[in-house]
Design a protein around this motif. Structure first.
Motif, PDB file in Angstrom:
ATOM      1  N   ILE A 264      -3.180   7.838 -13.275  1.00 52.26           N
ATOM      2  CA  ILE A 264      -2.368   9.058 -13.182  1.00 52.26           C
ATOM      3  C   ILE A 264      -0.939   8.729 -12.789  1.00 52.26           C
ATOM      4  O   ILE A 264       0.024   9.285 -13.337  1.00 52.26           O
ATOM      5  CB  ILE A 264      -3.003  10.051 -12.188  1.00 52.26           C
ATOM      6  N   ASP A 265      -0.756   7.802 -11.860  1.00 48.40           N
ATOM      7  CA  ASP A 265       0.605   7.420 -11.483  1.00 48.40           C
ATOM      8  C   ASP A 265       1.331   6.746 -12.645  1.00 48.40           C
ATOM      9  O   ASP A 265       2.547   6.884 -12.793  1.00 48.40           O
ATOM     10  CB  ASP A 265       0.576   6.497 -10.269  1.00 48.40           C
ATOM     11  N   ALA A 266       0.591   5.999 -13.474  1.00 44.79           N
ATOM     12  CA  ALA A 266       1.218   5.382 -14.642  1.00 44.79           C
ATOM     13  C   ALA A 266       1.733   6.441 -15.605  1.00 44.79           C
ATOM     14  O   ALA A 266       2.817   6.297 -16.187  1.00 44.79           O
ATOM     15  CB  ALA A 266       0.221   4.455 -15.335  1.00 44.79           C
ATOM     16  N   ILE A 267       0.967   7.530 -15.778  1.00 48.05           N
ATOM     17  CA  ILE A 267       1.412   8.627 -16.643  1.00 48.05           C
ATOM     18  C   ILE A 267       2.517   9.429 -15.964  1.00 48.05           C
ATOM     19  O   ILE A 267       3.518   9.810 -16.607  1.00 48.05           O
ATOM     20  CB  ILE A 267       0.217   9.537 -16.999  1.00 48.05           C
ATOM     21  N   ASN A 268       2.381   9.683 -14.654  1.00 47.24           N
ATOM     22  CA  ASN A 268       3.461  10.356 -13.925  1.00 47.24           C
ATOM     23  C   ASN A 268       4.776   9.625 -14.124  1.00 47.24           C
ATOM     24  O   ASN A 268       5.827  10.235 -14.348  1.00 47.24           O
ATOM     25  CB  ASN A 268       3.134  10.423 -12.431  1.00 47.24           C
ATOM     26  N   ALA A 269       4.741   8.293 -14.050  1.00 54.67           N
ATOM     27  CA  ALA A 269       5.963   7.494 -14.157  1.00 54.67           C
ATOM     28  C   ALA A 269       6.660   7.707 -15.498  1.00 54.67           C
ATOM     29  O   ALA A 269       7.896   7.662 -15.582  1.00 54.67           O
ATOM     30  CB  ALA A 269       5.643   6.021 -13.955  1.00 54.67           C
ATOM     31  N   LEU A 270       5.883   7.926 -16.545  1.00 54.85           N
ATOM     32  CA  LEU A 270       6.471   8.144 -17.868  1.00 54.85           C
ATOM     33  C   LEU A 270       7.076   9.537 -18.020  1.00 54.85           C
ATOM     34  O   LEU A 270       7.869   9.772 -18.933  1.00 54.85           O
ATOM     35  CB  LEU A 270       5.412   7.918 -18.947  1.00 54.85           C
ATOM     36  N   LEU A 271       6.686  10.459 -17.147  1.00 53.50           N
ATOM     37  CA  LEU A 271       7.120  11.854 -17.274  1.00 53.50           C
ATOM     38  C   LEU A 271       8.097  12.296 -16.186  1.00 53.50           C
ATOM     39  O   LEU A 271       8.672  13.387 -16.292  1.00 53.50           O
ATOM     40  CB  LEU A 271       5.900  12.785 -17.244  1.00 53.50           C
ATOM     41  N   LEU A 272       8.303  11.494 -15.144  1.00 52.42           N
ATOM     42  CA  LEU A 272       9.105  11.925 -13.998  1.00 52.42           C
ATOM     43  C   LEU A 272      10.538  12.284 -14.395  1.00 52.42           C
ATOM     44  O   LEU A 272      11.183  11.577 -15.156  1.00 52.42           O
ATOM     45  CB  LEU A 272       9.150  10.824 -12.942  1.00 52.42           C
ATOM     46  N   LYS A 273      10.998  13.411 -13.838  1.00 52.06           N
ATOM     47  CA  LYS A 273      12.384  13.846 -14.006  1.00 52.06           C
ATOM     48  C   LYS A 273      12.822  14.517 -12.710  1.00 52.06           C
ATOM     49  O   LYS A 273      12.097  15.339 -12.152  1.00 52.06           O
ATOM     50  CB  LYS A 273      12.516  14.823 -15.178  1.00 52.06           C
ATOM     51  N   SER A 274      14.008  14.185 -12.241  1.00 53.88           N
ATOM     52  CA  SER A 274      14.528  14.815 -11.021  1.00 53.88           C
ATOM     53  C   SER A 274      15.357  16.052 -11.338  1.00 53.88           C
ATOM     54  O   SER A 274      15.557  16.915 -10.471  1.00 53.88           O
ATOM     55  CB  SER A 274      15.367  13.815 -10.223  1.00 53.88           C
ATOM     56  N   SER A 275      15.831  16.153 -12.583  1.00 57.94           N
ATOM     57  CA  SER A 275      16.624  17.318 -12.991  1.00 57.94           C
ATOM     58  C   SER A 275      16.594  17.444 -14.503  1.00 57.94           C
ATOM     59  O   SER A 275      16.284  16.484 -15.221  1.00 57.94           O
ATOM     60  CB  SER A 275      18.074  17.206 -12.501  1.00 57.94           C
TER      61      SER A 275
END
Length: 443
Positions: A264-275
């Motif tokens: 899940i963290d591997a997929i989160n990393a591909l989708l993370l956006k701060s803005s």
């Protein structure tokens, strides 16, 4: 420049065993970030099987997930032959004063234990308005040899005339069939997934003649190598939780393979956006309207999530918004704080002209500004740690795993009779995560 491009391609090829976002559209796990069925909207999906390694077919899982709860309202299997397609639509109808949410398809690919589905008020544990929008997952569970030599005799599913004959697959799920098992995964005769699916989706407003392309998020090399993830038709598995714990991230202009504590963290990393920033237009003269969808497909697996049919401050992530006019000036009167809720949040930027018409959408209509940039800043972010396989250097990645899409509509009231007068466009919203180095020492 040519050398740099060639080197980048070579490095990407060498690291391609990691999960990655694939802009070419073929992959193993696909997320359609929005289906919406109110306001005369219908969502259409087309899945194409692309032969990759020999003449093989593909076992596909489809999950339709509502906006507030990650439990699918529909899960089923489709078995695609080489170069086969499966198309379906999700919409709603009101018959006799009762609103029904409908899934329909006219294709004849093999779909064991599945029939046309309609949901209506009173048939679920909550009002149907909570089901009318959400997102869809399309998953490649595995591949199969498309010939008589298949070890279980299940997958020669086209007869000598080219007609589909799905009886063997239907029988495989019956008592004493090869897929009749208490095991989570029933992989008899299945080979690992191999990025053989391409997915396209649209939102269509039939009465108004407007169609919006829905950008599909595609993950290649999603599953661990050398393993299939085939389940029964009514199973809610597989999910994003089955991802391999490594992903390909661009750091300092280079493709870098990072490993994580879990998939899940591997997929989160591909989708993370701060803005996020996206153009908007709401001019009255052309009846313009802008709607935005924000989807968090990993919502159910993150700590700050709620699985119930309601949202409150305890189970939401907050975000701030502001508008920037055409001259680049930020309008302080349009700054406000809001909350993401559940899997999918809809935002309407014109009160009297909602594109979606959903009960649970958020109205954030800018004042004194009808065109410019709509900016979103996430204030409650998550931070995950990834380790560079090559250097053991650790990185802190922060943001929210959000897929954003903007939908714009306008009307040409002066169009001559017989000419197109309604216009609809859509685009994915890009953003960046925050990245910092935790440990710069190379062990």
């Amino acid at each position: 420049m040519k050398f740099k491009l060639t080197l980048t391609l070579l490095l990407t090829s060498c690291l391609s065993h990691s999960a990655m976002l694939n802009n070419n559209g073929t992959g193993e796990f696909h997320i359609i970030p929005l289906y919406s069925t109110s306001n005369n909207l219908y969502s259409t999906v087309t899945i194409s099987q692309i032969p990759v390694d020999g003449w093989r077919g593909t076992a596909v899982k489809i999950h339709v997930k509502p906006s507030l709860n990650s439990e699918p309202i529909l899960s089923y299997n489709v078995y695609l032959t080489p170069n086969d397609k499966w198309s379906f639509a999700v919409g709603s109808q009101t018959v006799g004063g009762v609103r029904k949410l409908i899934h329909s398809s006219f294709d004849n690919s093999c779909t064991p234990e599945f029939e046309a589905v309609a949901w209506e008020n009173g048939e679920t544990d909550r009002d149907i308005s909570d089901l009318t929008f959400g997102y869809i997952e399309v998953i490649e569970m595995g591949q199969f040899e498309f010939n008589e030599s298949n070890p279980d005799g299940v997958f020669p599913i086209v007869d000598y005339l080219g007609n589909f004959d799905c009886q063997d697959i239907d029988n495989a799920f019956q008592t004493d069939g090869v897929f009749d098992s208490d095991s989570t995964y029933t992989n008899h005769g299945l080979l690992p997934a191999n990025n053989s699916l391409s997915v396209e989706s649209s939102l269509i407003n039939v009465p108004e003649g407007v169609q919006y392309t829905v950008p599909v998020t595609t993950f290649s090399n999603f599953f661990p190598d050398d393993e299939a993830f085939h389940t029964r038709p009514n199973s809610n598995l597989p999910t994003l939780n089955e991802a391999k714990p490594e992903s390909l991230i661009w750091l300092d202009g280079m493709a870098t393979n990072l490993t994580f504590e879990n998939g899940i963290d591997a997929i989160n990393a591909l989708l993370l956006k701060s803005s996020l920033k996206t153009p908007f237009i709401t001019f009255d003269g052309i009846a313009a309207a802008t709607g935005i969808s924000l989807t968090m497909p990993t919502w159910a697996f993150n700590e700050n999530s709620s699985q119930g049919p309601s949202c409150d401050a305890q189970h939401t992530y907050t975000f701030k918004t502001r508008t920037i006019d055409r001259e680049g000036k930020s309008n302080p009167d349009n700054s406000s704080t809001h909350a993401l809720c559940g899997n999918t949040t809809l935002i309407n930027l014109k009160t009297e002209r909602s594109l979606f018409g959903e009960v649970n959408e958020q109205d954030i209509s800018p004042s004194n500004n009808h065109e410019g940039i709509f900016a979103i800043e996430f204030t409650d972010v998550m931070t995950i740690t990834g380790t560079d396989e090559a250097t053991d250097k650790q990185y802190a990645l922060s943001g929210l795993p959000v897929i954003g899409v903007t939908f714009n509509k306008a009307t040409n009231a002066n169009a001559a009779p017989g000419l197109l007068a309604q216009y609809g466009v859509s685009q994915a919203i890009n953003g960046r995560m925050n990245i910092s180095v935790i440990d710069t020492d190379k062990e």
